[in-house]
Design an enzyme around this catalytic site. Structure first.
Site, PDB file in Angstrom:
ATOM      1  N   HIS A  90       0.231  -1.391  -0.032  1.00 48.78           N
ATOM      2  CA  HIS A  90      -0.289   0.164  -0.136  1.00 48.78           C
ATOM      3  C   HIS A  90       1.121   1.344   0.068  1.00 48.78           C
ATOM      4  O   HIS A  90      -0.053   2.282   1.058  1.00 48.78           O
ATOM      5  CB  HIS A  90      -0.594  -0.297   1.104  1.00 48.78           C
ATOM      6  CG  HIS A  90      -2.481  -1.071   1.526  1.00 48.78           C
ATOM      7  ND1 HIS A  90      -2.096  -1.633  -0.397  1.00 48.78           N
ATOM      8  CD2 HIS A  90      -2.994  -1.822   1.983  1.00 48.78           C
ATOM      9  CE1 HIS A  90      -3.836  -2.319   0.069  1.00 48.78           C
ATOM     10  NE2 HIS A  90      -3.230  -1.901   1.293  1.00 48.78           N
ATOM     11  N   HIS A 164      -9.585   2.150   0.500  1.00 53.69           N
ATOM     12  CA  HIS A 164     -10.194   0.653   1.496  1.00 53.69           C
ATOM     13  C   HIS A 164     -10.635   1.077   2.698  1.00 53.69           C
ATOM     14  O   HIS A 164     -10.505   0.987   3.533  1.00 53.69           O
ATOM     15  CB  HIS A 164      -8.488   0.970   2.010  1.00 53.69           C
ATOM     16  CG  HIS A 164      -7.585  -0.242   3.121  1.00 53.69           C
ATOM     17  ND1 HIS A 164      -8.640  -1.008   3.447  1.00 53.69           N
ATOM     18  CD2 HIS A 164      -6.892  -0.790   1.730  1.00 53.69           C
ATOM     19  CE1 HIS A 164      -7.649  -2.367   3.799  1.00 53.69           C
ATOM     20  NE2 HIS A 164      -7.024  -2.005   3.320  1.00 53.69           N
ATOM     21  N   ASP A 236      -8.059 -12.378   1.150  1.00 53.85           N
ATOM     22  CA  ASP A 236      -7.195 -11.671   0.958  1.00 53.85           C
ATOM     23  C   ASP A 236      -6.982 -11.766  -0.374  1.00 53.85           C
ATOM     24  O   ASP A 236      -5.656 -12.019  -0.453  1.00 53.85           O
ATOM     25  CB  ASP A 236      -6.398 -11.240   1.628  1.00 53.85           C
ATOM     26  CG  ASP A 236      -6.332 -10.469   2.350  1.00 53.85           C
ATOM     27  OD1 ASP A 236      -6.136  -9.249   1.765  1.00 53.85           O
ATOM     28  OD2 ASP A 236      -4.960 -10.173   3.293  1.00 53.85           O
ATOM     29  N   GLN A 273      -9.963  -6.674  -5.100  1.00 58.54           N
ATOM     30  CA  GLN A 273      -9.296  -6.881  -4.021  1.00 58.54           C
ATOM     31  C   GLN A 273     -10.278  -7.133  -2.724  1.00 58.54           C
ATOM     32  O   GLN A 273     -10.970  -6.572  -2.479  1.00 58.54           O
ATOM     33  CB  GLN A 273      -7.859  -6.473  -3.092  1.00 58.54           C
ATOM     34  CG  GLN A 273      -6.664  -7.455  -1.672  1.00 58.54           C
ATOM     35  CD  GLN A 273      -6.437  -8.427  -2.005  1.00 58.54           C
ATOM     36  OE1 GLN A 273      -5.938  -8.423  -3.268  1.00 58.54           O
ATOM     37  NE2 GLN A 273      -5.733  -9.024  -1.432  1.00 58.54           N
ATOM     38  N   GLU A 301     -11.306  -3.758  -2.797  1.00 57.66           N
ATOM     39  CA  GLU A 301     -10.758  -2.406  -2.979  1.00 57.66           C
ATOM     40  C   GLU A 301     -10.431  -2.886  -4.453  1.00 57.66           C
ATOM     41  O   GLU A 301      -9.996  -3.492  -4.582  1.00 57.66           O
ATOM     42  CB  GLU A 301      -8.931  -2.778  -2.847  1.00 57.66           C
ATOM     43  CG  GLU A 301      -9.686  -2.672  -1.206  1.00 57.66           C
ATOM     44  CD  GLU A 301      -8.466  -3.333  -0.129  1.00 57.66           C
ATOM     45  OE1 GLU A 301      -6.506  -3.274  -0.619  1.00 57.66           O
ATOM     46  OE2 GLU A 301      -8.294  -4.226   0.215  1.00 57.66           O
TER      47      GLU A 301
HETATM   48  C1  GLA Z   1      -4.997  -4.424   2.537  1.00 60.03           C
HETATM   49  C2  GLA Z   1      -4.008  -6.236   2.449  1.00 60.03           C
HETATM   50  C3  GLA Z   1      -4.087  -7.083   3.844  1.00 60.03           C
HETATM   51  C4  GLA Z   1      -4.417  -6.079   4.924  1.00 60.03           C
HETATM   52  C5  GLA Z   1      -5.002  -5.200   4.394  1.00 60.03           C
HETATM   53  C6  GLA Z   1      -4.953  -3.624   5.947  1.00 60.03           C
HETATM   54  O1  GLA Z   1      -6.442  -5.113   1.458  1.00 60.03           O
HETATM   55  O2  GLA Z   1      -4.701  -7.384   1.200  1.00 60.03           O
HETATM   56  O3  GLA Z   1      -3.854  -7.770   3.622  1.00 60.03           O
HETATM   57  O4  GLA Z   1      -3.071  -6.087   5.070  1.00 60.03           O
HETATM   58  O5  GLA Z   1      -4.911  -4.566   3.551  1.00 60.03           O
HETATM   59  O6  GLA Z   1      -4.414  -4.560   7.010  1.00 60.03           O
END
Ligand code: GLA
Length: 335
Positions: A90, A164, A236, A273, A301
């Protein structure tokens, strides 16, 4: 740090701070018209200075992970901070979620808007090029939170901007999101290794716990003994959105049975995501002193695929000095 509140004619409202472009609150109606705040977060912008997992934030320069914090562009290797195990996540230590943006509220024919701009200097967090970014949040009269991203650079670079917010359509802090029903317009996803980096494959979701092509409760298969679920500690992962003729595609739809709230996600991006809040562990206490426990929120996301700078077969995330980056994502609320 400033905060701005956008309110549309239907009474929906979004509270946004110029710190990280964070959406601090988002009030949307349930089936009986009752407004509730459906995003996780804090009451004041200052509270976001404490550690938190990107609640409501704008993410850049590069959303998601870059393997081992390294990529090569035009033969030059760039090194980023490894802020997520061995990977860069990020945008690094001080990504766009932690900078102050210039903010200008405006009224547009679509609805009230907030225009945010930020000039990321050459070399910031290890990325090349002076990158000028503009993000416009619009709360439309059609009950959408629309996010328009534009960027230009003076040297070729890589970019992957996203947003996010953690949603809970039953209201932030009101339980976990496992009963929410999710549909993803995706026949494939990008399986990951144990550090959550894609292996390069676009794998069919059919017959796996990753198949959300029909409305399915998030919790139905989340604890199945599946290697991919084990790596993500749940969901994830990045889904490969089905191609459509229209650049703005319906990527996801989520409905919450008790409130009747429905959220659709439309995007021009090729991927999404879906993160099921697996790292939430009760250590963040949010608005109204509500404790954000395991899986109390989910993120959708919209993005290019993770680690694209190192994955020659993924859609390119290179932004050339002569080009303008543009992407749009819409979170639309219905009942
Ligand atoms: C994103 C990542 C996750 C996590 C979140 C924040 O979505 O893919 O693995 O790191 O951010 O906690």
């Amino acid at each position: 740090m400033d905060t701005f509140t956008l309110t549309n004619q239907q009474g929906l409202s979004a509270k946004i701070t110029n710190y990280g472009g964070i959406v601090m609150a988002l009030y949307v109606p349930d089936r009986s018209g009752q407004l509730d705040d459906i995003v996780l977060g804090f009451e004041t912008p200052e509270e976001y200075l404490h550690p938190h997992p990107y609640f409501g934030a704008l993410i850049g320069r590069f959303g998601n992970r870059i393997a081992k914090g390294k990529f090569t562009l035009h033969g030059i290797e760039y090194t980023l901070v490894q802020n997520n195990g061995v990977n860069s996540l990020h945008g690094g230590l001080k990504g766009f979620d932690k900078v102050i943006w210039d903010a200008k509220p405006t009224d547009t024919p679509d609805g009230p808007a907030l225009e945010l701009t930020y000039l990321s200097p050459d070399g910031e967090e290890g990325y090349p090029g002076n990158l000028l970014v503009k993000v416009i949040y619009t709360l439309t009269q059609q009950n959408e939170l629309k996010i328009d991203y534009t960027a230009t650079t003076d040297a070729d670079t890589v970019i992957n901007l996203t947003h996010h917010s953690y949603f809970n359509l039953a209201g932030a802090g009101n339980g976990d999101i496992l009963d929410h029903e999710l549909t993803l317009n995706a026949a494939r996803f990008t399986p990951i290794d144990e550090t959550l980096i894609p292996m390069g494959e676009l794998r069919p979701v059919a017959g796996t716990p990753f198949d959300f092509s029909r409305p399915t409760k998030i919790g139905l298969r989340i604890d199945e003994p599946d290697e991919q679920l084990k790596y993500g500690l749940g969901y994830d992962h990045n889904w490969v959105l089905n191609n459509s003729a229209d650049p703005l595609t319906l990527a996801a739809r989520v409905s919450e049975p008790s409130s009747g709230r429905i959220m659709e996600v439309w995007t021009t991006e090729p991927g999404i995501q879906f993160y099921s809040g697996n790292f939430l562990d009760g250590s963040n206490i949010g608005k109204g002193d509500k404790v954000y426990q395991h899986r109390y929120g989910f993120c959708l996301e919209t993005q290019h695929f993770p680690d694209s700078p190192n994955q020659p077969n993924f859609p390119s995330t290179v932004l050339k000095a002569s080009q303008t980056y543009h992407s749009t994502t819409i979170y639309k609320f219905l009942t």
